[in-house]
Design a protein around this motif. Structure first.
Motif, PDB file in Angstrom:
ATOM      1  N   MET A 267       0.843  -1.182   0.000  1.00  0.00           N
ATOM      2  CA  MET A 267       0.000   0.000   0.000  1.00  0.00           C
ATOM      3  C   MET A 267       0.888   1.246   0.000  1.00  0.00           C
ATOM      4  O   MET A 267       1.976   1.241   0.584  1.00  0.00           O
ATOM      5  CB  MET A 267      -0.921   0.008   1.215  1.00  0.00           C
TER       6      MET A 267
ATOM      7  N   ALA B 189      -0.357   8.628  -1.063  1.00  0.00           N
ATOM      8  CA  ALA B 189      -0.450   8.540  -2.526  1.00  0.00           C
ATOM      9  C   ALA B 189      -1.037   9.835  -3.091  1.00  0.00           C
ATOM     10  O   ALA B 189      -1.925  10.438  -2.495  1.00  0.00           O
ATOM     11  CB  ALA B 189      -1.334   7.358  -2.917  1.00  0.00           C
TER      12      ALA B 189
ATOM     13  N   SER C 177      -2.674  11.996  -6.483  1.00  0.00           N
ATOM     14  CA  SER C 177      -3.459  11.776  -7.693  1.00  0.00           C
ATOM     15  C   SER C 177      -2.899  12.599  -8.847  1.00  0.00           C
ATOM     16  O   SER C 177      -2.204  13.592  -8.649  1.00  0.00           O
ATOM     17  CB  SER C 177      -4.922  12.128  -7.456  1.00  0.00           C
TER      18      SER C 177
ATOM     19  N   THR D  29      -6.609   1.095  -7.672  1.00  0.00           N
ATOM     20  CA  THR D  29      -6.696   2.463  -8.177  1.00  0.00           C
ATOM     21  C   THR D  29      -8.042   3.092  -7.842  1.00  0.00           C
ATOM     22  O   THR D  29      -9.089   2.473  -8.000  1.00  0.00           O
ATOM     23  CB  THR D  29      -6.510   2.470  -9.713  1.00  0.00           C
ATOM     24  N   GLU D  30      -7.981   4.336  -7.381  1.00  0.00           N
ATOM     25  CA  GLU D  30      -9.177   5.149  -7.202  1.00  0.00           C
ATOM     26  C   GLU D  30      -9.181   6.193  -8.319  1.00  0.00           C
ATOM     27  O   GLU D  30      -8.184   6.878  -8.513  1.00  0.00           O
ATOM     28  CB  GLU D  30      -9.157   5.841  -5.842  1.00  0.00           C
TER      29      GLU D  30
ATOM     30  N   THR E 237     -13.332   2.784  -7.061  1.00  0.00           N
ATOM     31  CA  THR E 237     -12.046   2.152  -6.774  1.00  0.00           C
ATOM     32  C   THR E 237     -12.060   0.787  -7.439  1.00  0.00           C
ATOM     33  O   THR E 237     -13.018   0.022  -7.280  1.00  0.00           O
ATOM     34  CB  THR E 237     -11.792   2.000  -5.265  1.00  0.00           C
TER      35      THR E 237
ATOM     36  N   CYS F 168      -5.544   7.977  -8.882  1.00  0.00           N
ATOM     37  CA  CYS F 168      -4.636   7.814  -7.749  1.00  0.00           C
ATOM     38  C   CYS F 168      -4.421   6.321  -7.509  1.00  0.00           C
ATOM     39  O   CYS F 168      -5.372   5.567  -7.289  1.00  0.00           O
ATOM     40  CB  CYS F 168      -5.233   8.475  -6.507  1.00  0.00           C
TER      41      CYS F 168
ATOM     42  N   HIS G  82      -3.287   3.477  -5.112  1.00  0.00           N
ATOM     43  CA  HIS G  82      -3.147   3.321  -3.662  1.00  0.00           C
ATOM     44  C   HIS G  82      -2.372   2.079  -3.258  1.00  0.00           C
ATOM     45  O   HIS G  82      -1.943   1.976  -2.111  1.00  0.00           O
ATOM     46  CB  HIS G  82      -4.527   3.272  -3.016  1.00  0.00           C
TER      47      HIS G  82
END
Length: 287
Positions: free
Chosen positions: A145, A149, A151, A218-219, A238, A279, A281
């Motif tokens: 993780m 993070a 974006s 990924t978000e 997500t 972003c 993660h």
């Protein structure tokens, strides 16, 4: 075996951990690992800590395991005999590559010359290793993780929308989380959105860098800008991306009726503005 001369200089030069060169036993390479003043990560004090470590596992496949019986010893130079600590059968693998003794010998005993372990500031440690069994089948993975993070945004201006004839169009590539991404637009929709909705997806643009076992958590948000009201419509999710799942998004992102309606502001002068906010993660990789 390893002979250490001027042992006291290890402490003087703040050498808290010493690893020997590798040696072979049972078809594997091993190392002796010594902590002259105790293994601080185990809160050891006033002891010498000694361990056996598997030196090189890079040539072994995922899920490897090696079981070995070993003994570690220290030469008593007065009696020409050994202080021997016998280890049980231990399983060496990805998450546990070394076994041994946090309290191999008290430093007071070790430094007392009358005991014969350290004579003229010289000592000799050794190891016997017997590989009892091995297993190389199976697989493993590691999820990393990403703390803090960040974006990345990418804006895609699509002109002459009414003249788009292909089934799908891709934006230029952009980077997020050290990966290349693209926005993919289906002007007339796809799957069960065909003819009724715009379909929009986020695409992992460099699949050749996604090895087996790699997954990217990924978000992302995809927006279409309302050029009249200065706002937007948006979808946020997500998702896990992988070699078998290179795209994620919306089959029915927005209806064609609403999108083409002049008052919606989404298509103005035959131009629309699509923005992706991505972003990463976490990343799962194979061991």
């Amino acid at each position: 075996m390893v002979k250490i001369e001027s042992f006291s200089l290890l402490t003087k030069h703040a050498i808290e951990r010493y690893e020997t060169e590798s040696f072979e036993a049972g078809g594997y390479k091993w190392k002796l690992v010594l902590y002259p003043n105790g293994n601080k990560s185990k809160n050891m004090k006033e002891h010498v800590s000694v361990y056996l470590a598997l030196a090189d596992s890079t040539s072994l496949g995922p899920g490897w395991e090696v079981s070995a019986v070993f003994r570690l010893y220290l030469l008593d130079q007065n009696k020409d005999s050994y202080l021997i600590l016998q280890g049980k059968e231990r399983r060496f693998h990805t998450f546990k590559r070394e076994w041994g003794f946090d309290k191999f010998i008290p430093t007071a005993t070790f430094f007392n010359a009358s005991n014969g372990y350290l004579m003229e500031d010289t000592c000799m440690f050794g190891a016997d290793v017997f590989v009892s069994k091995e297993r190389r089948s199976g697989r493993g993975e590691c999820l990393s993780m990403i703390k803090d993070a960040t974006s990345s945004k990418h804006i895609w201006k699509i002109e002459n929308f009414s003249k788009l004839e292909k089934a799908s169009y891709d934006s230029n590539a952009f980077f997020a989380g050290d990966r290349k991404w693209k926005i993919r637009l289906y002007p007339s929709g796809t799957n069960h959105g065909t003819g009724t909705h715009l379909s929009i997806y986020l695409i992992l643009a460099d699949p050749e860098t996604v090895s087996d076992g790699t997954k990217i958590f990924t978000e992302f948000t995809v927006r279409i800008y309302d050029q009249l009201q200065g706002r937007h419509i948006a979808g946020k999710v997500t998702k896990w991306f992988s070699g078998s799942s290179l795209e994620n998004g919306w089959v029915k992102y927005v209806s064609m009726v609403y999108f083409t309606q002049p008052s919606s502001g989404l298509l103005l002068k035959d131009v629309c503005l699509v923005e992706a906010d991505v972003c990463v993660h976490g990343i799962t990789s194979a061991l």
